[in-house]
Every structure is written in C-alpha cells, then in structure tokens.
Design a protein around this motif. Structure first.
Motif, PDB file in Angstrom:
ATOM      1  N   PHE A 113       0.839  -1.196   0.000  1.00  0.00           N
ATOM      2  CA  PHE A 113       0.000   0.000   0.000  1.00  0.00           C
ATOM      3  C   PHE A 113       0.873   1.244   0.000  1.00  0.00           C
ATOM      4  O   PHE A 113       1.980   1.271   0.541  1.00  0.00           O
ATOM      5  CB  PHE A 113      -0.960   0.018   1.201  1.00  0.00           C
ATOM      6  N   GLY A 114       0.371   2.257  -0.671  1.00  0.00           N
ATOM      7  CA  GLY A 114       1.005   3.564  -0.776  1.00  0.00           C
ATOM      8  C   GLY A 114      -0.044   4.484  -1.354  1.00  0.00           C
ATOM      9  O   GLY A 114      -1.020   4.825  -0.692  1.00  0.00           O
ATOM     10  N   ASN A 115       0.125   4.871  -2.641  1.00  0.00           N
ATOM     11  CA  ASN A 115      -0.941   5.606  -3.322  1.00  0.00           C
ATOM     12  C   ASN A 115      -2.214   4.777  -3.385  1.00  0.00           C
ATOM     13  O   ASN A 115      -3.322   5.283  -3.280  1.00  0.00           O
ATOM     14  CB  ASN A 115      -0.523   5.958  -4.753  1.00  0.00           C
ATOM     15  N   ASP A 116      -2.027   3.474  -3.602  1.00  0.00           N
ATOM     16  CA  ASP A 116      -3.157   2.563  -3.764  1.00  0.00           C
ATOM     17  C   ASP A 116      -2.897   1.304  -2.959  1.00  0.00           C
ATOM     18  O   ASP A 116      -1.944   1.239  -2.183  1.00  0.00           O
ATOM     19  CB  ASP A 116      -3.344   2.245  -5.259  1.00  0.00           C
ATOM     20  N   PHE A 117      -3.718   0.284  -3.171  1.00  0.00           N
ATOM     21  CA  PHE A 117      -3.593  -0.970  -2.438  1.00  0.00           C
ATOM     22  C   PHE A 117      -3.702  -2.108  -3.436  1.00  0.00           C
ATOM     23  O   PHE A 117      -4.595  -2.104  -4.298  1.00  0.00           O
ATOM     24  CB  PHE A 117      -4.698  -1.084  -1.386  1.00  0.00           C
ATOM     25  N   GLY A 118      -2.780  -3.066  -3.361  1.00  0.00           N
ATOM     26  CA  GLY A 118      -2.841  -4.198  -4.289  1.00  0.00           C
ATOM     27  C   GLY A 118      -1.894  -5.295  -3.865  1.00  0.00           C
ATOM     28  O   GLY A 118      -1.177  -5.192  -2.849  1.00  0.00           O
ATOM     29  N   ILE A 119      -1.883  -6.383  -4.650  1.00  0.00           N
ATOM     30  CA  ILE A 119      -1.001  -7.513  -4.366  1.00  0.00           C
ATOM     31  C   ILE A 119       0.455  -7.060  -4.491  1.00  0.00           C
ATOM     32  O   ILE A 119       0.818  -6.337  -5.421  1.00  0.00           O
ATOM     33  CB  ILE A 119      -1.304  -8.678  -5.327  1.00  0.00           C
ATOM     34  N   LEU A 120       1.285  -7.489  -3.568  1.00  0.00           N
ATOM     35  CA  LEU A 120       2.686  -7.075  -3.537  1.00  0.00           C
ATOM     36  C   LEU A 120       3.476  -7.899  -4.549  1.00  0.00           C
ATOM     37  O   LEU A 120       3.662  -9.105  -4.374  1.00  0.00           O
ATOM     38  CB  LEU A 120       3.261  -7.270  -2.128  1.00  0.00           C
ATOM     39  N   ASP A 121       3.926  -7.248  -5.620  1.00  0.00           N
ATOM     40  CA  ASP A 121       4.740  -7.963  -6.606  1.00  0.00           C
ATOM     41  C   ASP A 121       6.225  -7.682  -6.424  1.00  0.00           C
ATOM     42  O   ASP A 121       7.061  -8.533  -6.710  1.00  0.00           O
ATOM     43  CB  ASP A 121       4.291  -7.622  -8.036  1.00  0.00           C
ATOM     44  N   SER A 122       6.566  -6.483  -5.978  1.00  0.00           N
ATOM     45  CA  SER A 122       7.961  -6.159  -5.698  1.00  0.00           C
ATOM     46  C   SER A 122       7.996  -5.131  -4.570  1.00  0.00           C
ATOM     47  O   SER A 122       7.115  -4.283  -4.477  1.00  0.00           O
ATOM     48  CB  SER A 122       8.660  -5.608  -6.941  1.00  0.00           C
ATOM     49  N   VAL A 123       9.024  -5.216  -3.752  1.00  0.00           N
ATOM     50  CA  VAL A 123       9.146  -4.299  -2.613  1.00  0.00           C
ATOM     51  C   VAL A 123      10.000  -3.112  -3.043  1.00  0.00           C
ATOM     52  O   VAL A 123      11.213  -3.077  -2.840  1.00  0.00           O
ATOM     53  CB  VAL A 123       9.749  -5.010  -1.385  1.00  0.00           C
ATOM     54  N   SER A 124       9.346  -2.129  -3.676  1.00  0.00           N
ATOM     55  CA  SER A 124      10.033  -0.899  -4.093  1.00  0.00           C
ATOM     56  C   SER A 124       9.281   0.285  -3.504  1.00  0.00           C
ATOM     57  O   SER A 124       8.053   0.306  -3.507  1.00  0.00           O
ATOM     58  CB  SER A 124      10.073  -0.797  -5.617  1.00  0.00           C
ATOM     59  N   THR A 130       0.720   8.024   0.975  1.00  0.00           N
ATOM     60  CA  THR A 130       0.397   6.847   1.784  1.00  0.00           C
ATOM     61  C   THR A 130      -1.044   6.933   2.256  1.00  0.00           C
ATOM     62  O   THR A 130      -1.425   7.911   2.905  1.00  0.00           O
ATOM     63  CB  THR A 130       1.310   6.745   3.030  1.00  0.00           C
ATOM     64  N   ASN A 131      -1.824   5.895   1.936  1.00  0.00           N
ATOM     65  CA  ASN A 131      -3.216   5.825   2.389  1.00  0.00           C
ATOM     66  C   ASN A 131      -3.400   4.515   3.157  1.00  0.00           C
ATOM     67  O   ASN A 131      -3.788   3.489   2.593  1.00  0.00           O
ATOM     68  CB  ASN A 131      -4.169   5.890   1.198  1.00  0.00           C
ATOM     69  N   ILE A 132      -3.086   4.551   4.453  1.00  0.00           N
ATOM     70  CA  ILE A 132      -3.207   3.346   5.286  1.00  0.00           C
ATOM     71  C   ILE A 132      -4.677   3.001   5.492  1.00  0.00           C
ATOM     72  O   ILE A 132      -5.045   1.825   5.581  1.00  0.00           O
ATOM     73  CB  ILE A 132      -2.499   3.562   6.647  1.00  0.00           C
TER      74      ILE A 132
END
Length: 677
Positions: A113-124, A130-132
């Motif tokens: 999560f950051g701008n949006d939320f989705g499946i984590l494909d890479s940790v960059s 940030t929208n927790i």
C-alpha cells in the motif's frame, strides 16, 4: 433419498429380474451356463437403465482442512526510504516468507500500500503518498468472514485519506503492526499544512493559511517568510513552547500579474534540527483576468440547484449566479453560459433574448417542465410528454467526441426522474448519456449536446442530480468525480472556441506528489473520434533542454499520458499525431513537494493504539521473532476442518454409464464368440 425413490428402485430391481428370468430362464434355447451368464448381464443392463430413468439423488460429503489467513500489508511509500528503512522492510518480508512454521500454519498473502492498495509484486518504495486507511478497509472487506490476523509493516505515517486509527475500530480481525523507523523524538519545526486557492483574479487578494508545528521541550523563536522569487512578500516572527506547540498563520496576498505566480513559504529552521526538508513548501497560484460566469435561471427551489452550484464552483475559475427568469433578460450578456432549470412559460422573454444574443445554454428538464411551452420556443429538441413520470438511469456513450469523459459508474447511480415520453433531437447532435430503464435502453438521450451556427446547446432530461453527487461521495469519499464531470460539461458549453481536430487538456501547474496527466482527443476529417490514431507527446525541460517522448494511451474516448516520472521544473510540450500534420503545443510547470519527506519518526503511538483497538499487539522491527512466536502459539489461530455436502443426481455418475457400455459389449462379444450372431 426419499421413501418414494426407494420404492421405485425396488420395483425397478424386481422388474429387471423378472424380465431377465423370462428371457433366459423360461423355455430358453441356450445351455444352462450361457443362460445364467446372459441373464445376469441382461439384469444389470435393464436395472442400470431403469435407475437412470428414476435418477435418484445421493448426498456426497467432502472434508478439507482450511488454514487461517495471514495477510501481510507492506508500506511501499517513499517515506520508508526517507527514513532509511527500505532494507529493513525487505528483510522483514523475507523473514516471513522464509519461516517454514509460519507458512505451514497460515495461508500467507502479501499486499502493498502507498498511493493505492494491491497484491505485492515487488518491494520498491516509489509511491509518493500513503493511504493506510484504504489498506485497512480493503483488507477488512477481503477477509471479513475469516480468521485473518493481519501484519502491518509500516512507519504509521499517512499523507491522505481518512484517519486509519478510527477505521481500525471496525476491523474484524486483530492487527499486528511491525513499527519501522526511528522512535526517538527530535526537535523539529515544520510547516504541517499549507492551504491556498489554485486560482485568483487579477487585482484581487488570495488567502494563504499555514499551520506551523513545533516538537520540542524548550521555548524557541523563528521567522515565517513567504517569498516570490527573490522578494519577500510576507514575514513575521513566531514563538513556540512545549505546551503552545502550533500556530496557524493567515495571510492575504495581492494578485498583481496575470499568469502562474510561484511562492515559497519557509519557517526558518532551528540550528539543532535534523530534518530541514519540512521547513519549506513551494506553492503556486494562477492569476486569471476574469471568471467564467454561469447564470442559473429557475422558478423552483430544488436540491439539484445546490448540487450544480457546488459542482460548478469546485473550480475557482467559475462563478454561479441564481436568478428568476423574469429578471434575467437585461443581464444575459454578462454570462458565458445560461442554465435553464425546468423551463415554463415564465421563461418566454429569456428565450427571446437568448436567441437574439446567441447565448450558449443547457436546459435541465424534469417533472415540473412545461414541455408544450418548451417545444414551441425552440427547434433543437422536442418531447411529447405525458403526465406520468418514469425513473431513468444513464449509460455513458464511449464514442462521445465533444470532450473527454471518464466512466465512473453512471449506470450504477440512482435513477433520475423525468416525464414519460420520447425525447427527439431535431438537429445534429452527440449523445453523452443514453436513457435506460431496468437495464433496457429507451432510445432517448439523457444528456445530449449540439452546436448550431456556432452556438452550443445541451439538454439534460432528468431531475435528481443531487443524488448523483451524493452517490459519488459515498463511492469515493469525495465529490471530485461528479464535480469534474459537471465541470467539463460547463467548460465545453461556456466556450465559443472553434472546434479543432486535436483537442489537448492539461493543467497550468502540477504538484509532483499528485498525478501529472495530459489528455487529448483526435478526430478525423468528419470530426468523428479516431481511436486508431497514434498520439505522442514531446516534452522539453525549459532549463536543461532535455527532450522526452511519451506515447498517449487510449482510454475510453480519449488518449492520456502520465508524466509523473518527470522531475520538477518548467516544461513546453507538443502533442502530435503520427503520419498526420496535426499538433498542439503548450506549457506546464511541475512544482516540487514530497510530502513523504516531511516525517522524522515512525508514528509509534498511533500504531500502538490500532493494535490495542483490534486485540492485537505492536512490535518494533528488531522484535520480529517475538511476533512470529506469538502467532504460532496463539490457539485462536488454528486450522479448521470444513465439510462440504453436495446432492449428486445419479445421472451425473459417469461410472454407471460405463458399466452399461461394458455389459452390453460383453454380451455382444460372448454371443459373437458362440456363433449366436
């Protein structure tokens, strides 16, 4: 299986046995061994066929072991790298992935999560916001009815969205935050928030509001300064103590020149401050010569009027005035667009003046509209309306070409009310929204626009527009989608600009923490939108002269490009069409503002409260083993054996069909072998 079905099966068995005995036991011509063999085979065949006709149903029960879920939410915003925690977060994710006991006990899934939320494909860590809160809400919806303790790896710093601490109160599972970042409190003086208008009018003043915050124990004094270029336009001293640790500064600045005016607001840093990037903020105001004036004429008091005013004035370049139609004839020429809300006979003088002045208009009709009058005073559209009303929904026409519109779910919005009857457009026009009732098109437009002899007109046949604006807020917690839709409609109708084959839409300036988007529409020589065209944009940085070329991607009925990869600065651009001598140029500015660099520490207190609210526990990143051990030992998180019962009809049992085929084949082979065929 019912008693009746059992009775049918018994009858089928007796009947099959009786027929087999009659065929091979009574006056048979075969020897004893063949009679027995043929009798058994025929009994099996007949009984199987009768069973298929009866088609009894059997219960099938299967068992499965379901492990508890373990969603892992990873903060991938740039504040993680700003706090030098990027490698730490990668190590934490890898530790969870490599823990065999955790993987064995839980069904682990990873989300970013950051701008949006989705499946984590890479940790960059590239997201600039940030929208927790969105991460919590989406996770709660995904795992609402399941056992799913949730690990959150974050610094707890949120830059937009609702307060995630309050949304965690409705979370159905426990949250286990892993807190990354420095928890030490340093002395810090910062501009927490800066509010200003996006536009201002020449020779007016625009407000600037700055919220200044101090973290520290000793009393300190500093200076708040606003500069334009090298000139100081405002300066004042500010003092803070541990108890009086915030101040709100309100300033009005003059608009003396037309165009983009850039300013820098600064709170002078203290000598011992560690993070000085949050002491300054760059902002800009576009000074315009005059506003687009919109006149709304109505005899009614209706909630649609308030919704229209709010939507139109969400862009500060537009001003709305309400007036009764009897008083409007003398002032029509002061406005670029006239909105005729539910016209009746009191509008007669207004229509005469509109026709004389060639004013652009939009008629909004509904249950109080006098269609007999409206049909008689203009020739663009006509409706033979009945006294009955009907509820109609709107479906977006993706081929609409007058301006670009994004579909944000019109067909799912509450229906509008209109008088029963077919709306006929009598001049060349384009339909943006088509009427639909219970999923079926009525053939009538809900919204259509026309341009006759350089005058732009539109018809919106439905009241209850306020419901759409309210629904937009319920869906996105913002009126932005609806307000932009109305804004584009007003911008098109209020303009007398000659239509060109290539239309380009862009802002004068962007903040680099928001999307930097340029859109365009390209039409063929008949002014039909051409979705096969290939558009590209050439962007030149004014200072470095670096050129970048990006393709524009097709999106519904327009082309779009995201230029967020560009650094701050002034740019000139040209949008061109491949293999066509058609292009449009312009300029925009990207202002630097990285909200993710404003944080010194992790928000430990808030993450700890979230853990407490949900029945979880918070851990620091160096105590990851304790969290894993706690999850493994927690008896509330155990695998559950679930049974699934199905009712299966016999006709679905393929083995019985196979048995019939085998038995018939065996009988044929035996007869052939014994020379009986």
């Amino acid at each position: 299986m019912t008693a009746q079905t059992v009775l049918y099966i018994v009858i089928a068995g007796v009947t099959s046995f009786a027929l087999a005995v009659f065929m091979y036991g009574y006056k048979t011509k075969y020897n004893r061994s063949l009679s027995w063999l043929f009798g058994i085979l025929r009994f099996i065949t007949l009984f199987s066929l009768l069973l298929l006709l009866i088609n009894p149903k059997f219960k099938s029960e299967t068992y499965s072991v379901e492990k508890p879920k373990l969603p892992v939410l990873v903060d991938v915003s740039s504040s993680i790298s700003s706090l030098n925690q990027d490698e730490n977060v990668r190590d934490l994710v890898a530790k969870i992935q490599n823990d065999a006991s955790l993987q064995d006990k839980f069904d682990v899934s990873y989300f970013g999560f950051g701008n949006d939320f989705g499946i984590l494909d890479s940790v960059s860590f590239l997201d600039k916001q940030t929208n927790i809160n969105k991460a919590f809400k989406t996770t709660n919806e995904l795992f609402k009815n399941e056992i799913a303790p949730t690990i959150v790896i974050s610094d707890g710093n949120q830059t937009f969205g609702s307060d995630y601490e309050f949304s965690s109160l409705t979370f159905s599972n426990s949250i286990y935050p892993i807190i990354v970042g420095d928890s030490t409190q340093y002395i810090d003086l910062k501009i927490e928030q800066l509010n200003t208008n996006r536009y201002s009018f020449l020779k007016n003043e625009f407000p600037v509001e700055a919220i200044l915050v101090y973290n520290g124990k000793d009393a300190v004094t500093s200076r708040f300064v606003i500069r334009q270029g090298g000139s100081v336009v405002h300066s004042q001293n500010v003092s803070f103590t541990q108890n009086n640790n915030s101040q709100t500064i309100s300033v009005s600045l003059p608009s003396t020149r037309v165009g983009l005016q850039r300013y820098t607001a600064t709170i002078e840093p203290l000598q011992e401050e560690k993070n000085k990037s949050n002491n300054s903020k760059v902002f800009a105001v576009e000074v315009i010569d005059q506003a687009t004036k919109v006149l709304i004429l109505s005899q009614l008091k209706h909630p649609d009027l308030g919704a229209l005013k709010k939507a139109i004035e969400s862009n500060e370049q537009r001003k709305v005035t309400f007036m009764e139609p009897e008083k409007a004839s003398a002032v029509l020429n002061d406005y670029q667009l006239v909105v005729l809300f539910q016209p009746d006979r009191s509008f007669r003088a207004v229509f005469s003046e509109i026709d004389k002045l060639k004013k652009n208009t939009i008629a909004i009709t509904g249950l109080q509209t006098d269609w007999n009058f409206l049909n008689s005073v203009q020739n663009n559209f006509r409706k033979e309306a009945a006294n009955a009303s009907e509820d109609v929904s709107g479906v977006l026409n993706l081929n609409y070409g007058s301006y670009a519109v994004e579909d944000f779910g019109f067909s799912e919005y509450p229906p509008l009310q209109t008088l029963f009857g077919e709306l006929e457009i009598k001049v060349p026009h384009e339909v943006l929204l088509q009427q639909q009732i219970s999923g079926f098109s009525t053939g009538s437009p809900l919204f259509a626009s026309m341009e006759v002899n350089g005058v732009r007109t539109a018809i919106w046949d439905g009241e209850g527009i306020w419901k759409w604006r309210a629904n937009a807020y319920l869906n996105a917690e913002s009126f932005q989608d609806f307000d932009e839709f109305v804004g584009k409609m007003v911008q098109y109708l209020a303009s007398n600009k000659i239509r060109t084959r290539l239309e380009v839409n862009h802002e004068t300036f962007y903040y680099n923490n928001n999307p930097v988007v340029v859109s365009a529409q390209y039409f063929d020589k008949s002014f039909v939108f051409d979705n096969r065209a290939q558009l590209e944009i050439t962007v030149v940085h004014s200072e470095t002269k670096k050129r970048d070329v990006f393709p524009l991607l097709l999106k519904n009925n327009y082309f779009e490009v995201d230029l967020n990869s560009l650094p701050q600065g002034d740019y000139s651009f040209t949008v061109s069409v491949k293999d066509e001598a058609v292009s449009r140029s312009g300029n925009f500015t990207i202002l630097d503002f990285n909200v993710e660099q404003q944080f010194l520490n992790a928000n430990v207190t808030k993450l700890q409260r979230v853990a407490t609210h949900t029945g979880g526990a918070s851990y620091f990143s160096n105590n990851m083993d304790a969290l894993i051990d706690s999850l493994l030992k927690n008896e509330d998180y155990t695998a559950v054996e679930r049974s699934q019962q199905k009712v299966v009809p016999l006709i679905d049992w393929k083995y019985l069909l196979g048995l019939i085929a085998i038995v018939l084949s065996a009988e044929w082979i035996i007869r052939k072998y014994n020379g009986l065929i």
